[in-house]
Design a protein around this motif. Structure first.
Motif, PDB file in Angstrom:
ATOM      1  N   TYR A   1       1.042  -1.309  -0.207  1.00  0.00           N
ATOM      2  CA  TYR A   1       0.388  -0.235   0.335  1.00  0.00           C
ATOM      3  C   TYR A   1       0.597   1.448  -0.009  1.00  0.00           C
ATOM      4  O   TYR A   1       1.016   1.714   1.004  1.00  0.00           O
ATOM      5  CB  TYR A   1      -0.860  -0.051   1.227  1.00  0.00           C
ATOM      6  CG  TYR A   1      -1.970  -1.397   1.258  1.00  0.00           C
ATOM      7  CD1 TYR A   1      -2.747  -1.395   0.770  1.00  0.00           C
ATOM      8  CD2 TYR A   1      -0.917  -2.536   1.800  1.00  0.00           C
ATOM      9  CE1 TYR A   1      -3.884  -2.742   1.022  1.00  0.00           C
ATOM     10  CE2 TYR A   1      -2.104  -3.748   2.707  1.00  0.00           C
ATOM     11  CZ  TYR A   1      -2.943  -3.522   1.773  1.00  0.00           C
ATOM     12  OH  TYR A   1      -3.242  -5.135   1.612  1.00  0.00           O
TER      13      TYR A   1
ATOM     14  N   HIS B   1     -13.521  -8.467   1.895  1.00  0.00           N
ATOM     15  CA  HIS B   1     -13.245 -10.034   1.591  1.00  0.00           C
ATOM     16  C   HIS B   1     -13.260 -10.548   2.356  1.00  0.00           C
ATOM     17  O   HIS B   1     -12.794 -11.099   3.276  1.00  0.00           O
ATOM     18  CB  HIS B   1     -12.140  -9.583  -0.015  1.00  0.00           C
ATOM     19  CG  HIS B   1     -10.824  -9.759   0.855  1.00  0.00           C
ATOM     20  ND1 HIS B   1     -10.082  -8.944   1.429  1.00  0.00           N
ATOM     21  CD2 HIS B   1      -9.754 -10.999   1.167  1.00  0.00           C
ATOM     22  CE1 HIS B   1      -8.885  -9.010   2.126  1.00  0.00           C
ATOM     23  NE2 HIS B   1      -8.194 -10.521   1.945  1.00  0.00           N
TER      24      HIS B   1
ATOM     25  N   ASP C   1     -10.911 -14.765   2.414  1.00  0.00           N
ATOM     26  CA  ASP C   1      -9.623 -15.208   1.286  1.00  0.00           C
ATOM     27  C   ASP C   1     -10.347 -16.917   0.820  1.00  0.00           C
ATOM     28  O   ASP C   1     -10.326 -17.475   1.948  1.00  0.00           O
ATOM     29  CB  ASP C   1      -8.588 -15.587   2.098  1.00  0.00           C
ATOM     30  CG  ASP C   1      -7.829 -14.286   2.033  1.00  0.00           C
ATOM     31  OD1 ASP C   1      -7.783 -13.077   1.787  1.00  0.00           O
ATOM     32  OD2 ASP C   1      -6.840 -14.402   3.023  1.00  0.00           O
TER      33      ASP C   1
ATOM     34  N   ARG D   1       3.237   0.806   3.395  1.00  0.00           N
ATOM     35  CA  ARG D   1       2.783  -0.355   4.035  1.00  0.00           C
ATOM     36  C   ARG D   1       3.461  -2.119   2.913  1.00  0.00           C
ATOM     37  O   ARG D   1       2.579  -1.681   2.396  1.00  0.00           O
ATOM     38  CB  ARG D   1       1.716  -0.259   4.585  1.00  0.00           C
ATOM     39  CG  ARG D   1       1.128  -1.408   5.465  1.00  0.00           C
ATOM     40  CD  ARG D   1      -0.630  -1.566   6.815  1.00  0.00           C
ATOM     41  NE  ARG D   1      -0.611  -2.754   6.866  1.00  0.00           N
ATOM     42  CZ  ARG D   1      -1.567  -3.651   6.536  1.00  0.00           C
ATOM     43  NH1 ARG D   1      -1.679  -2.959   4.978  1.00  0.00           N
ATOM     44  NH2 ARG D   1      -1.439  -4.745   7.311  1.00  0.00           N
TER      45      ARG D   1
END
Ligand SMILES: O=C(O)CCC(=O)C(=O)O
Length: 196
Positions: A97, A107, A109, A186
């Motif tokens: 990021y 979301h 995984d 990040r």
């Protein structure tokens, strides 16, 4: 520390200890790639970059996933995570990021991106950012995930380890939202177990 949710998510601050700065610096120069999605005939770039090492899923965002060789730093962190968890991880997705505007939306995984009977181990480098979790249900006859209940948030610090336990993906969504504070790059490493 364990979060008071079920199944419990485990957080360890400063997991990487004093080597964290050199690992961050070396991880910063990976050959970053970017997913894109087709929306209404337009190509939309994802608001973050990624690198995949080890065994990839067949497809992500509808496309095959390019992989690179494990780097010495990734192997080093993998060994520390394996020692802490007792799990042999064969796959690593790294998200980068760039600043406060990059993010990853709600979301799960899915099982083809990491087995659900092993924990997914998430190591953070660089800017501290929020990680949020929310339970979901599936309506009968639909694969749509309907969020329910409160949003639980935790700040993931530089060098920390977060463990999403076995079974977590079956009941919880997660995301790394935009930050309302300016922040540096990040890098987030998620170690997964793919092989049977
Ligand atoms: O960046 C993070 O902390 C979240 C990463 C994540 O959710 C994922 O790789 O599936």
């Amino acid at each position: 520390m364990e979060l008071a949710i079920e199944p419990p998510v485990k957080y360890t601050a400063n997991f990487l200890g004093e080597d964290v700065s050199s690992i961050y610096t070396k991880m910063s120069v990976l050959p970053w790639d970017r997913h894109s999605a087709n929306m209404y005939g337009k190509k939309i770039d994802m608001p973050r970059f990624f690198v995949w090492m080890g065994i990839p899923p067949l497809k992500l965002y509808g496309a095959p996933v390019p992989t690179i060789e494990w780097t010495p730093e990734a192997i080093d962190v993998r060994e520390r995570v394996q020692k802490a968890t007792g799990v042999l991880y064969d796959s690593l997705n790294i998200n980068m990021y760039r600043d406060e505007n990059d993010y990853l939306g709600w979301h799960i995984d899915p099982e083809d991106e990491g087995r659900w009977d092993y924990p997914i181990a998430s190591v953070t480098l660089g800017a501290e950012r929020q990680f949020q979790m929310r339970q979901y249900i599936k309506n009968e006859g639909s694969s749509k995930k309907v969020p329910v209940g409160d949003i639980h948030s935790i700040t993931l610090g530089h060098g920390s380890l977060l463990l999403m336990p076995p079974g977590f993906q079956a009941g919880w969504l997660h995301r790394a939202p935009k930050s309302n504070k300016k922040c540096i790059r990040r890098i987030n490493l998620t170690f997964r177990r793919m092989a049977p």
